[in-house]
Design a protein around this motif. Structure first.
Motif, mmCIF file in Angstrom:
data_model
loop_
_atom_site.group_PDB
_atom_site.id
_atom_site.type_symbol
_atom_site.label_atom_id
_atom_site.label_comp_id
_atom_site.label_asym_id
_atom_site.label_seq_id
_atom_site.Cartn_x
_atom_site.Cartn_y
_atom_site.Cartn_z
ATOM 1 N N UNK A 73 0.827 -1.203 0.000
ATOM 2 C CA UNK A 73 0.000 0.000 0.000
ATOM 3 C C UNK A 73 0.861 1.252 0.000
ATOM 4 N N UNK A 74 1.992 1.174 0.713
ATOM 5 C CA UNK A 74 2.870 2.343 0.874
ATOM 6 C C UNK A 74 4.313 1.927 0.619
ATOM 7 N N UNK A 75 5.013 2.709 -0.195
ATOM 8 C CA UNK A 75 6.467 2.610 -0.338
ATOM 9 C C UNK A 75 7.073 3.761 0.463
ATOM 10 N N UNK A 76 7.781 3.422 1.535
ATOM 11 C CA UNK A 76 8.416 4.447 2.370
ATOM 12 C C UNK A 76 9.895 4.477 2.005
ATOM 13 N N UNK A 77 10.292 5.508 1.261
ATOM 14 C CA UNK A 77 11.639 5.612 0.697
ATOM 15 C C UNK A 77 12.508 6.537 1.558
ATOM 16 N N UNK A 78 13.808 6.240 1.564
ATOM 17 C CA UNK A 78 14.703 6.932 2.497
ATOM 18 C C UNK A 78 15.933 7.489 1.785
ATOM 19 N N UNK A 79 16.107 8.802 1.878
ATOM 20 C CA UNK A 79 17.269 9.541 1.391
ATOM 21 C C UNK A 79 17.460 9.426 -0.124
ATOM 22 N N UNK A 80 18.477 10.119 -0.633
ATOM 23 C CA UNK A 80 18.609 10.322 -2.084
ATOM 24 C C UNK A 80 18.722 9.015 -2.858
ATOM 25 N N UNK A 81 19.268 7.977 -2.247
ATOM 26 C CA UNK A 81 19.483 6.729 -2.974
ATOM 27 C C UNK A 81 18.170 6.123 -3.470
ATOM 28 N N UNK A 82 17.060 6.477 -2.837
ATOM 29 C CA UNK A 82 15.743 5.965 -3.256
ATOM 30 C C UNK A 82 14.812 7.091 -3.706
ATOM 31 N N UNK A 83 15.369 8.286 -3.917
ATOM 32 C CA UNK A 83 14.540 9.430 -4.282
ATOM 33 C C UNK A 83 13.832 9.280 -5.614
ATOM 34 N N UNK A 84 14.397 8.467 -6.527
ATOM 35 C CA UNK A 84 13.741 8.313 -7.831
ATOM 36 C C UNK A 84 12.660 7.236 -7.818
ATOM 37 N N UNK A 85 12.500 6.498 -6.703
ATOM 38 C CA UNK A 85 11.406 5.517 -6.642
ATOM 39 C C UNK A 85 10.047 6.192 -6.836
ATOM 40 N N UNK A 86 9.716 7.260 -6.073
ATOM 41 C CA UNK A 86 8.420 7.924 -6.299
ATOM 42 C C UNK A 86 8.294 8.505 -7.708
ATOM 43 N N UNK A 116 17.542 13.574 -4.686
ATOM 44 C CA UNK A 116 16.831 14.016 -3.482
ATOM 45 C C UNK A 116 15.616 14.853 -3.873
ATOM 46 N N UNK A 117 15.804 15.746 -4.829
ATOM 47 C CA UNK A 117 14.688 16.596 -5.259
ATOM 48 C C UNK A 117 13.600 15.762 -5.925
ATOM 49 N N UNK A 118 13.986 14.696 -6.622
ATOM 50 C CA UNK A 118 12.987 13.809 -7.228
ATOM 51 C C UNK A 118 12.045 13.258 -6.165
ATOM 52 N N UNK A 119 12.615 12.871 -5.012
ATOM 53 C CA UNK A 119 11.790 12.373 -3.915
ATOM 54 C C UNK A 119 10.889 13.446 -3.339
ATOM 55 N N UNK A 120 11.434 14.660 -3.216
ATOM 56 C CA UNK A 120 10.648 15.769 -2.661
ATOM 57 C C UNK A 120 9.482 16.126 -3.578
ATOM 58 N N UNK A 121 9.735 16.167 -4.879
ATOM 59 C CA UNK A 121 8.728 16.605 -5.844
ATOM 60 C C UNK A 121 7.643 15.549 -6.052
ATOM 61 N N UNK A 122 8.026 14.263 -6.080
ATOM 62 C CA UNK A 122 7.091 13.230 -6.533
ATOM 63 C C UNK A 122 6.460 12.394 -5.421
ATOM 64 N N UNK A 123 6.892 12.528 -4.175
ATOM 65 C CA UNK A 123 6.296 11.734 -3.094
ATOM 66 C C UNK A 123 4.949 12.313 -2.676
ATOM 67 N N UNK A 124 4.103 11.442 -2.149
ATOM 68 C CA UNK A 124 2.808 11.912 -1.630
ATOM 69 C C UNK A 124 2.972 12.619 -0.297
ATOM 70 N N UNK A 125 3.853 12.107 0.548
ATOM 71 C CA UNK A 125 4.138 12.734 1.842
ATOM 72 C C UNK A 125 5.640 12.717 2.069
#
Length: 479
Positions: free
Chosen positions: A130-143, A204-213
């Protein structure tokens, strides 16, 4: 709910810093609240064989990395009620030496991030998270991958994302060519509103821009990074998403940081035996570092990476005054040569009063937590901090700059109410730090006051219990 924690490291399998401690303990705490929790991380070649032997092969993957198709495999291990999935590719992850800083980090973590999403496509509908909880820049492109490449597919449409910033200073910054070559994103995503920053691709910005929370690892750090001084160039992007950004304080793994059971220290102790236990550890610590063995002198510990963030320039500015104080210092850590040099010089200039070890040794670190009277953390910024939590648990009072997680966890001593769990100074100023250390020394020689502060520090609650509840509430926003 099914929660997947996606991270580049997790204790005990692989650790370079506090991120691994969080991923090693937060999922277990959330699992204890009744959620279905898994962790996804790379299968590094340096993971201990005892863990590799327990891994179960599940299936192969073919992962798009730009125009390439790369092979991968998924393995599984269950530990303490949490399922760990390991993404295997020996070319990317079977390497000696440092975990990060390789010439192809953009490609390595693009592969890992996309492999997580390709893995979902192989699951039965009831096993999709239901939720992908991603952590720091290494996973920022997941969202970003999810939203751009996958979310039009039925299996992915209900998946929501949370992105946690552990340290905004490290952002995963790569050339523009990465956009198409590795991510398969069009030029419409290479904008100030997208994943471009200063003409470069920013994971890192990819995660900030594309994550839901979005979350940070302390409430104060959440507020600080909205401003230019702490925002590392991304404060505007964070302010734009500010309604979706919350600060949740990291907890401490109490089982592995317990002075009553810690086999790494010279003598275990608890709240009732803290005075005798700490004295025994202090004598061993003084001997190990070649200091004068004295019970009556205050010993201040410092365990940290030796980098700009950690306040070494403040220590350098008043190093002579520190060496002349009626106290001792021990330093443990490694990092940038100029900051290692500061520690070397203090040690050489003040023999018998200052000791140091350049490198890292987990047993020695715990001996410092147990044997020191106070613990120095004069950080320029500190997203959360772990050392101050460990030191308080071991009855060692932190001396901190009141920033980020240090402000949220250490209650400065108030001489009027006699309350506090340590000592704090507000401004990033060497003489303000020096004055605070001098104040702590004065209090040290007042046994009754010092013992009361030690008791308050050791009984403070920094377990994951409250933080896990806050994360659970966040996940259920998507329910």
């Amino acid at each position: 709910m099914k929660i997947w924690y996606v991270a580049s490291e997790a204790a005990p399998f692989m650790k370079t810093g506090g991120l691994a401690d969080v991923i090693g303990s937060l999922p277990q705490a959330v699992s204890g609240l009744g959620e279905d929790v898994s962790v996804i991380m790379p299968k590094y070649g340096t993971i201990a064989q005892e863990y590799v032997d327990d891994m179960e092969y599940l299936f192969d993957l073919i992962v798009p990395v730009g125009w390439r198709k790369q092979f991968g495999a998924v393995l599984k291990l269950v530990r303490d009620g949490v399922t760990f999935y390991f993404i295997d590719n020996e070319y990317y992850f079977k390497r000696e030496g440092v975990l990060y800083g390789h010439y192809d980090d953009a490609e390595r973590f693009a592969f890992f991030s996309r492999a997580v999403l390709e893995m979902i496509g192989k699951l039965e509908a009831e096993d999709v998270p239901d939720v992908l909880h991603c952590h720091d820049w290494q996973t920022g492109v997941v969202p970003a991958f999810l939203r751009i490449h996958y979310q039009h597919l039925e299996a992915y449409q209900r998946i929501r994302t949370v992105f946690t910033i552990h340290n905004l200073q490290y952002q995963g910054i790569f050339p523009e060519a990465v956009l198409g070559e590795l991510l398969q994103f069009g030029p419409e995503h290479f904008t100030a509103e997208g994943i471009q920053h200063n003409g470069l691709v920013n994971y890192m910005k990819a995660g900030i821009v594309h994550s839901d929370q979005i979350t940070t690892v302390s409430p104060s750090y959440r507020d600080e990074i909205m401003e230019p001084y702490y925002g590392e160039g991304l404060d505007a992007a964070l302010r734009y998403r500010s309604v979706d950004v919350r600060g949740i304080l990291n907890g401490l793994d109490l089982a592995t940081n317990d002075p009553s059971t810690d086999k790494r220290i010279a003598q275990t102790y608890n709240l009732d035996t803290v005075k005798e236990g700490k004295l025994a550890n202090k004598r061993v610590l003084q001997e190990r570092f070649g200091l004068e063995v004295r019970d009556d002198v205050m010993l201040i510990g410092f365990v940290s990476r030796l980098v700009e963030q950690k306040g070494l320039d403040l220590i350098e500015a008043v190093s002579e005054e520190l060496g002349n104080l009626d106290c001792q210092f021990v330093f443990l850590g490694s990092g940038q040569p100029e900051y290692e040099g500061i520690v070397h010089e203090m040690t050489a200039t003040h023999p018998g009063k200052v000791g140091s070890y350049i490198g890292f040794d987990i047993e020695l670190a715990h001996l410092i937590y147990a044997g020191s009277d106070a613990f120095l953390m004069p950080s320029r910024f500190e997203p959360c901090g772990l050392s101050q939590l460990i030191s308080m648990r071991y009855g060692t009072l932190p001396i901190v700059r009141e920033t980020g997680g240090l402000r949220d966890t250490v209650k400065p001593y108030n001489e009027y109410t006699q309350e506090g769990t340590g000592f704090g100074f507000l401004n990033y100023n060497a003489h303000e730090m020096l004055a605070t250390i001098e104040k702590s020394i004065r209090v040290f020689y007042d046994d009754n006051t010092w013992n009361a502060l030690v008791h308050q520090a050791m009984t403070a609650d920094f377990s994951w219990k409250q933080s896990a509840k806050q994360y659970r509430e966040l996940y259920h926003l998507f329910a």
